[in-house]
Design a protein around this motif. Structure first.
Motif, PDB file in Angstrom:
ATOM      1  N   GLN A  97       3.630   6.354  -1.476  1.00  0.00           N
ATOM      2  CA  GLN A  97       3.037   7.577  -0.922  1.00  0.00           C
ATOM      3  C   GLN A  97       1.653   7.211  -0.413  1.00  0.00           C
ATOM      4  OE1 GLN A  97       3.308  10.416  -4.156  1.00  0.00           O
ATOM      5  NE2 GLN A  97       5.376   9.712  -4.632  1.00  0.00           N
ATOM      6  N   LEU A  98       1.524   7.146   0.901  1.00  0.00           N
ATOM      7  CA  LEU A  98       0.355   6.510   1.509  1.00  0.00           C
ATOM      8  C   LEU A  98      -0.404   7.485   2.401  1.00  0.00           C
ATOM      9  CD1 LEU A  98      -0.807   3.555   1.655  1.00  0.00           C
ATOM     10  CD2 LEU A  98       0.258   3.451   3.913  1.00  0.00           C
ATOM     11  N   GLN A  99      -1.721   7.460   2.278  1.00  0.00           N
ATOM     12  CA  GLN A  99      -2.592   8.214   3.174  1.00  0.00           C
ATOM     13  C   GLN A  99      -2.823   7.395   4.449  1.00  0.00           C
ATOM     14  OE1 GLN A  99      -3.993  11.325   2.608  1.00  0.00           O
ATOM     15  NE2 GLN A  99      -2.813  11.488   0.720  1.00  0.00           N
ATOM     16  N   VAL A 100      -2.582   8.003   5.605  1.00  0.00           N
ATOM     17  CA  VAL A 100      -2.785   7.333   6.894  1.00  0.00           C
ATOM     18  C   VAL A 100      -3.914   8.052   7.615  1.00  0.00           C
ATOM     19  CG1 VAL A 100      -1.741   6.625   9.074  1.00  0.00           C
ATOM     20  CG2 VAL A 100      -0.346   6.724   6.994  1.00  0.00           C
ATOM     21  N   ALA A 101      -5.047   7.391   7.749  1.00  0.00           N
ATOM     22  CA  ALA A 101      -6.213   8.008   8.391  1.00  0.00           C
ATOM     23  C   ALA A 101      -6.143   7.819   9.904  1.00  0.00           C
ATOM     24  CB  ALA A 101      -7.498   7.386   7.847  1.00  0.00           C
TER      25      ALA A 101
END
Length: 507
Positions: free
Chosen positions: A392-396
């Motif tokens: 579960q990854l945050q993509v900025a």
């Protein structure tokens, strides 16, 4: 001879049970009856077969015609029995020889002109026919439409005899030598250039690209969370291009499922399927179903990628049907009158915005959502479903200045080479990808060193993770170590795995 017996096959999920087509001609008022639990499209074969025989210049016997499709308790659907019914009538009335009918199986829908039209499930039927062969008798050949010949020929050693029309098949049985007989089809598909976009199109996003590489190497599911325009969809559409090459068995399984829905394309043989349903898709569209069960998106993505864009916009009840097949790799569909089982070993890639407006956490400060609104939006994904998503990854989002200065990224071919090497290490060690390890296999192959275990225990307490999350982080760390070619899972591998499972940020 007033009775003819031919062989064909029905479809019941991935299975293709044998069907005996018996055609009997009797005295009495002219009639044409089909029995044996036929559905509407099978009953309509009476009109198609009658017109096809007449347009092929054959005689339709003015007698009582009875067609029995055995076994009687097996539902029969589609027009695949047209060819067998027509040949049975011709053989029973003496218009073609019937001594060699039992050497073949038949499938094909007839047009009114007598042409053979393509059918669904030809590959699944061929697989079943080949699997049921007994050593005590020669294998039966399969007569089917020309349009289905290439996919049926994917089954090694199966004897495929394609035909363009009813007249071609009749000429085969009437010929006294090889002249006029149907010829065996042995065409094999040529491997084509992969059709997936290249990772070199993506600028920046080093952490996201690394996460996609880890997911591809270990067959892990992944959720990308970020504002609009961050590159989530670009990453997902290129993901299938870095997956390990398909084996012959995997390619055949995937093609057989697609053949059931009529969507198999020879140009994509041995390429990982990529399915991206819209968020308005129903639960039945995702997992399959219907009065006559058909495969859904998760089965059509078998051994490939299922991309759920805007996953938070799906109804929660629809998403929760994914929980069981994500664990088992299969989906069983039960109806009152029939049951069917389809394979569903797909790799989930999902993307979503962090909030309703999409700008939560963005440097522009556009988001005006309250913490409660953000929480409610992210809770559209149930806890049990999130627990089953490995990464579960945050993509900025990149700033305009970063977009202008970033060089082109690494190509898919370079990433795919590292992925294939790591995947090969997993197969050599345990015979399966890391994501499929369970129970004692995790203890045997994924055990971290002492500092790594301490770090993971601390993360478990602080983030309140479940036992499932604990095991998934260990499997992620094992994949990261495989990408490095390291035998022991170390603290740095565990730390990166924890960063890949940070969860949704609501504050």
């Amino acid at each position: 001879m007033s009775l003819a017996v031919l062989r064909s096959r029905a479809l019941a999920g991935m299975a293709a049970p044998p069907v005996t087509v018996e055609v009997h001609l009797a005295n009495g008022l002219p009639s044409f009856t089909i029995v044996g639990l036929p559905e509407a499209e099978v009953k309509e074969a009476r009109d198609r077969v009658r017109a096809a025989l007449q347009n092929a210049r054959f005689e339709v016997p003015a007698r009582r015609i009875t067609v029995n499709l055995a076994p009687a308790d097996l539902p029969k659907e589609s027009g695949r029995f047209d060819l067998a019914i027509a040949l049975g009538i011709l053989a029973a009335s003496g218009q073609i020889p019937g001594d060699r009918l039992d050497d073949y199986e038949y499938a094909g829908e007839l047009s009114l002109s007598g042409q053979l039209l393509p059918i669904r499930g030809a590959l699944a039927m061929t697989c079943a026919m080949h699997a049921s062969h007994r050593d005590d008798r020669p294998p039966r050949a399969f007569i089917l439409p020309l349009a289905n010949a290439d996919e049926a020929a994917l089954v090694n050693q199966a004897v495929i005899l394609p035909a363009g029309s009813l007249l071609d098949v009749c000429a085969h049985f009437s010929a006294r030598d090889d002249t006029g007989r149907l010829q065996r089809h042995q065409a094999r598909p040529a491997l084509v250039t992969p059709l997936h976009p290249d990772f070199s199109d993506i600028k920046g996003q080093l952490q996201a690209r690394r996460a996609m590489e880890v997911a591809a190497a270990g067959n892990h599911s992944i959720l990308l969370v970020g504002p609009p325009g961050a590159g989530k969809s670009m990453l997902a559409t290129r993901f299938a291009g870095i997956l390990p090459p398909m084996t012959e068995e995997q390619a055949l399984e995937s093609a057989a499922v697609q053949s059931l829905s009529g969507s198999f394309d020879m140009a994509r043989w041995k390429q990982r399927p990529y399915r991206a349903p819209h968020h308005t898709a129903s639960a039945v569209a995702l997992v399959g179903g219907g009065g006559t069960p058909r495969p859904g998106e998760i089965s059509l993505a078998h051994h490939g990628v299922l991309f759920l864009d805007e996953i938070a916009e799906y109804p929660r009840s629809v998403l929760d049907v994914l929980r069981q097949p994500m664990e088992s790799g299969r989906i069983s569909i039960s109806r009152a009158a029939r049951q069917a089982e389809f394979p569903a070993r797909f790799q989930l890639v999902a993307a979503m915005n962090p909030c309703t407006c999409g700008w939560h956490g963005h440097s522009s400060g556009k988001c005006r959502c309250t913490p409660e609104q953000v929480r409610r939006y992210q809770e559209r994904l149930s806890g049990p479903l999130l627990d089953r998503i490995d990464m579960q990854l945050q993509v900025a989002a990149l700033t305009p200045a970063e977009l202008a200065t970033q060089a082109a990224g690494e190509s898919s071919a370079s990433i795919a080479a590292r992925v294939a090497a790591a995947f090969g290490r997993q197969l050599a060690r345990q015979g399966k990808p890391n994501s499929l390890l369970a129970g004692r296999e995790i203890d045997m192959h994924c055990q971290a060193d002492a500092p790594g275990e301490q770090l993971l225990q601390a993360a478990m307490v602080r983030l309140d993770w479940s036992a499932r999350a604990y095991h998934r982080v260990l499997k992620l760390a094992r994949t990261i170590a495989d990408l490095e070619g390291v035998a022991q899972v170390e603290k740095r591998h565990v730390a990166e795995a924890i960063q890949c499972r940070r969860g949704l940020v609501t504050s």
